[in-house]
Design an enzyme around this catalytic site. Structure first.
Site, short mmCIF file in Angstrom:
data_model
loop_
_atom_site.label_atom_id
_atom_site.label_comp_id
_atom_site.label_asym_id
_atom_site.label_seq_id
_atom_site.Cartn_x
_atom_site.Cartn_y
_atom_site.Cartn_z
N LYS A 134 -12.24 2.62 -13.39
CA LYS A 134 -12.44 1.24 -12.92
C LYS A 134 -12.87 0.34 -14.08
CE LYS A 134 -12.22 -0.26 -9.28
NZ LYS A 134 -11.07 -0.81 -8.49
N TYR A 138 -14.10 8.35 -11.98
CA TYR A 138 -13.78 7.18 -11.15
C TYR A 138 -14.29 5.90 -11.82
CZ TYR A 138 -14.68 3.59 -7.62
OH TYR A 138 -14.77 2.38 -6.96
N ARG A 143 -28.85 3.70 -3.73
CA ARG A 143 -27.67 2.82 -3.74
C ARG A 143 -28.05 1.51 -3.07
NH1 ARG A 143 -26.59 6.23 -6.80
NH2 ARG A 143 -24.73 7.52 -7.00
N THR A 199 -16.39 -2.50 -9.13
CA THR A 199 -17.57 -1.82 -8.58
C THR A 199 -18.76 -1.87 -9.52
OG1 THR A 199 -18.38 0.42 -8.12
CG2 THR A 199 -16.43 0.29 -9.45
N ASP A 200 -19.95 -1.76 -8.95
CA ASP A 200 -21.18 -1.69 -9.78
C ASP A 200 -21.21 -0.42 -10.63
OD1 ASP A 200 -21.63 0.12 -7.69
OD2 ASP A 200 -23.54 -0.74 -7.06
N GLU A 201 -20.38 0.58 -10.26
CA GLU A 201 -20.47 1.88 -10.95
C GLU A 201 -20.02 1.78 -12.41
OE1 GLU A 201 -19.39 5.28 -8.64
OE2 GLU A 201 -19.62 4.18 -6.77
N ILE A 227 1.66 0.96 -6.63
CA ILE A 227 1.44 -0.04 -7.69
C ILE A 227 1.88 0.47 -9.07
CG2 ILE A 227 -0.37 -1.42 -6.57
CD1 ILE A 227 -2.42 0.22 -8.31
N ASP A 246 0.84 -1.20 0.00
CA ASP A 246 0.00 0.00 0.00
C ASP A 246 0.88 1.25 0.00
OD1 ASP A 246 -1.83 2.18 0.99
OD2 ASP A 246 -3.24 0.52 1.16
P1 NAD Z 1 -10.02 3.29 -0.01
O1 NAD Z 1 -9.93 4.59 -0.74
O2 NAD Z 1 -10.53 3.26 1.39
O3 NAD Z 1 -8.58 2.58 0.01
C1 NAD Z 1 -7.75 2.55 -1.11
C2 NAD Z 1 -6.38 2.06 -0.64
O4 NAD Z 1 -5.51 1.98 -1.80
C3 NAD Z 1 -5.69 3.00 0.36
O5 NAD Z 1 -5.11 2.25 1.42
C4 NAD Z 1 -4.61 3.68 -0.47
O6 NAD Z 1 -3.47 4.06 0.30
C5 NAD Z 1 -4.26 2.58 -1.47
N1 NAD Z 1 -3.67 3.12 -2.70
C6 NAD Z 1 -4.14 4.16 -3.45
N2 NAD Z 1 -3.30 4.39 -4.48
C7 NAD Z 1 -2.30 3.45 -4.39
C8 NAD Z 1 -1.16 3.17 -5.17
N3 NAD Z 1 -0.86 3.91 -6.26
N4 NAD Z 1 -0.35 2.15 -4.79
C9 NAD Z 1 -0.63 1.40 -3.68
N5 NAD Z 1 -1.70 1.65 -2.90
C10 NAD Z 1 -2.54 2.66 -3.26
O7 NAD Z 1 -10.91 2.35 -0.97
P2 NAD Z 1 -11.98 1.24 -0.59
O8 NAD Z 1 -13.30 1.88 -0.39
O9 NAD Z 1 -11.42 0.36 0.45
O10 NAD Z 1 -12.04 0.44 -1.97
C11 NAD Z 1 -11.13 -0.60 -2.25
C12 NAD Z 1 -11.42 -1.16 -3.64
O11 NAD Z 1 -12.77 -1.63 -3.71
C13 NAD Z 1 -11.26 -0.15 -4.76
O12 NAD Z 1 -10.66 -0.77 -5.87
C14 NAD Z 1 -12.70 0.26 -5.08
O13 NAD Z 1 -12.82 0.65 -6.43
C15 NAD Z 1 -13.44 -1.03 -4.80
N6 NAD Z 1 -14.85 -0.88 -4.37
C16 NAD Z 1 -15.18 -0.04 -3.35
C17 NAD Z 1 -16.51 0.04 -2.93
C18 NAD Z 1 -16.93 0.92 -1.78
O14 NAD Z 1 -18.12 1.05 -1.49
N7 NAD Z 1 -16.01 1.53 -1.03
C19 NAD Z 1 -17.50 -0.70 -3.59
C20 NAD Z 1 -17.11 -1.56 -4.65
C21 NAD Z 1 -15.79 -1.63 -5.01
P1 TYD Z 2 -20.67 7.89 -1.95
O1 TYD Z 2 -20.57 7.35 -0.55
O2 TYD Z 2 -19.71 8.94 -2.38
O3 TYD Z 2 -20.63 6.62 -2.91
P2 TYD Z 2 -20.89 6.53 -4.52
O4 TYD Z 2 -20.99 7.88 -5.10
O5 TYD Z 2 -19.65 5.83 -4.97
O6 TYD Z 2 -22.14 5.72 -4.65
O7 TYD Z 2 -22.12 8.45 -2.15
C1 TYD Z 2 -23.28 7.64 -1.97
C2 TYD Z 2 -24.49 8.46 -2.33
O8 TYD Z 2 -24.62 9.54 -1.40
C3 TYD Z 2 -24.39 9.11 -3.70
O9 TYD Z 2 -25.69 9.13 -4.31
C4 TYD Z 2 -23.96 10.54 -3.40
C5 TYD Z 2 -24.60 10.82 -2.06
N1 TYD Z 2 -23.85 11.77 -1.19
C6 TYD Z 2 -24.51 12.90 -0.65
O10 TYD Z 2 -25.71 13.13 -0.89
N2 TYD Z 2 -23.77 13.74 0.13
C7 TYD Z 2 -22.45 13.54 0.40
O11 TYD Z 2 -21.84 14.38 1.12
C8 TYD Z 2 -21.81 12.37 -0.12
C9 TYD Z 2 -20.37 12.10 0.15
C10 TYD Z 2 -22.56 11.51 -0.91
#
Ligand code: NAD
Ligand code: TYD
Length: 337
Positions: A155, A151, A215, A126-128, A61, A34
């Site tokens: 992805k 974003y 969501r 991600t679903d996005e 990475i 990381d």
């Molecule tokens: P996060 O932002 O909390 O963590 C990302 C991690 O990656 C951090 O520890 C950061 O230091 C590390 N990182 C960033 N750039 C890097 C690099 N260049 N080299 C090495 N490490 C690096 O993200 P998260 O919410 O834990 O998401 C993790 C994964 O899951 C992502 O790929 C995201 O697209 C995917 N994902 C997230 C969600 C969600 O709801 N959070 C849902 C579906 C998929």
């Molecule tokens: P987020 O947690 O950023 O996830 P994603 O955009 O990847 O789904 O946001 C979830 C939902 O909440 C999205 O519809 C945007 C909304 N949102 C707000 O209304 N206010 C906020 O301050 C944030 C961060 C998100």
């Protein structure tokens, strides 16, 4: 499988996955690679830091030499790839690092994994990548990709690269696409932790647009279990949707949180909408249920309550991560709304 490289293991889902994996597979070594960006925090893994089966290596990475060294020195045979820039709002403020890390970094990692003939490469997505839904229907694994934010586009690009490495070079890639996660150690820029932290400070809760965007929410431990199942038994070259079958309008979640925290609804602040804001996500996760027998186990009521309790009892964790960088981001993203 002896030595698993987990990229992004210091982030939200990655750190929950490292903890989960060490517990479920005490005989397998985990190497957490990381960069420790603003989103990565070693405090997320304080409880496993001394586990002899766990090693942390700081690295990027995108840095081919550093990635090569970790593969070689740690005899890596399996990869679970989380590392990414993960926040839509930040990708709107600046897309460059999303392309560099999510696309370029993934390509570097795939190359090194190919060179070292890994047994399996799980690419966490991600679903996005599917875009936005109308009021009906759900995304399936065959829904065409239509990413709308920088974003999501980065992805989708990395998903396609990973699948191309499988097709062209026979790299044993499996792709997972999951809906919105929530739970402990989530950085307070995402909806649920941001609303909890603001409410605890009696600060306005910024709801984008009309608050009716939908969501599908999944507790992070359920996501970790799904990734583990795909790692063990997923079919190479395939995609698995992961979801909670748990759709919520944003405003209803904000109201639920205020109720749990016993804070007034007058804290709700409707602000200018996110540009290009996807209206609705919903996952059809029947394939992983049917083929790999995975289903979510934590109800939203239980997961949300325990998440709130976690933030209430871990004030020093979030006060610490909400550093100068966070305040600067907050000012940029919310100041102009
Ligand atoms: P996060 O932002 O909390 O963590 C990302 C991690 O990656 C951090 O520890 C950061 O230091 C590390 N990182 C960033 N750039 C890097 C690099 N260049 N080299 C090495 N490490 C690096 O993200 P998260 O919410 O834990 O998401 C993790 C994964 O899951 C992502 O790929 C995201 O697209 C995917 N994902 C997230 C969600 C969600 O709801 N959070 C849902 C579906 C998929
Ligand atoms: P987020 O947690 O950023 O996830 P994603 O955009 O990847 O789904 O946001 C979830 C939902 O909440 C999205 O519809 C945007 C909304 N949102 C707000 O209304 N206010 C906020 O301050 C944030 C961060 C998100």
């Amino acid at each position: 499988m002896k030595n698993v490289l987990v990229t992004g293991g210091a982030g939200f889902i990655g750190s929950n996955f490292v903890r989960y994996f060490l517990k479920v597979h005490p005989d397998i070594r985990v190497v957490n690679f990381d960069k420790l960006t603003y989103a990565g925090n070693l405090e997320n893994l304080w409880d496993v830091a001394r586990n002899p089966q766990y090693l942390f290596v700081r690295g990027d990475i995108c840095d081919g030499a550093a990635v090569e060294t970790v593969f070689k020195d740690q005899d890596i045979d399996t990869v679970v790839h989380f590392a990414a820039e993960s926040h839509v709002d930040r990708s709107i403020l600046g897309a460059g690092v999303f392309v560099t890390t999510n696309v370029g970094g993934t390509q570097v990692l795939l190359d090194r994994a190919k060179q070292h003939s890994v047994e399996r490469f799980v690419h966490v997505s991600t679903d996005e990548v599917y875009g936005s839904l109308g009021p009906d229907g759900k995304f399936t694994e065959t829904t065409s990709l239509h990413p709308n934010s920088p974003y999501a586009a980065s992805k989708a690009s990395s998903d396609l690269l990973a699948l191309a490495y499988q097709h062209t070079f026979g790299l044993p890639v499996v792709v997972t696409r999951c809906s919105n996660n929530y739970g402990p150690y989530q950085f307070p820029e995402k909806l649920i932790p941001l609303m909890i932290v603001n409410a605890l400070h009696n600060k306005p809760l910024p709801v984008y647009g009309d608050g009716l965007n939908v969501r599908d929410w999944l507790y992070v431990d359920d996501h970790c279990a799904a990734i583990d199942v795909v790692l063990q038994r997923g079919a190479v070259g395939e995609v698995y949707n992961i979801g909670g079958n748990n759709e919520w309008k944003n405003i209803d979640i904000v109201r639920l949180l205020l109720g749990i925290l016993e804070k007034p609804e007058s804290l709700i602040d409707y602000v200018k909408d996110r540009p290009g804001h996807d209206r609705r996500y919903a996952m059809d996760a029947s394939r992983i249920a049917r083929e790999l027998q995975w289903e979510p186990s934590v109800t939203f009521e239980r997961g949300l309550r325990s998440t709130v309790e976690w933030y209430v009892s871990h004030r020093s964790w979030w006060e610490h991560v909400m550093s100068g960088e966070y305040m600067e981001y907050y000012g940029k993203n919310y100041g102009a709304r």
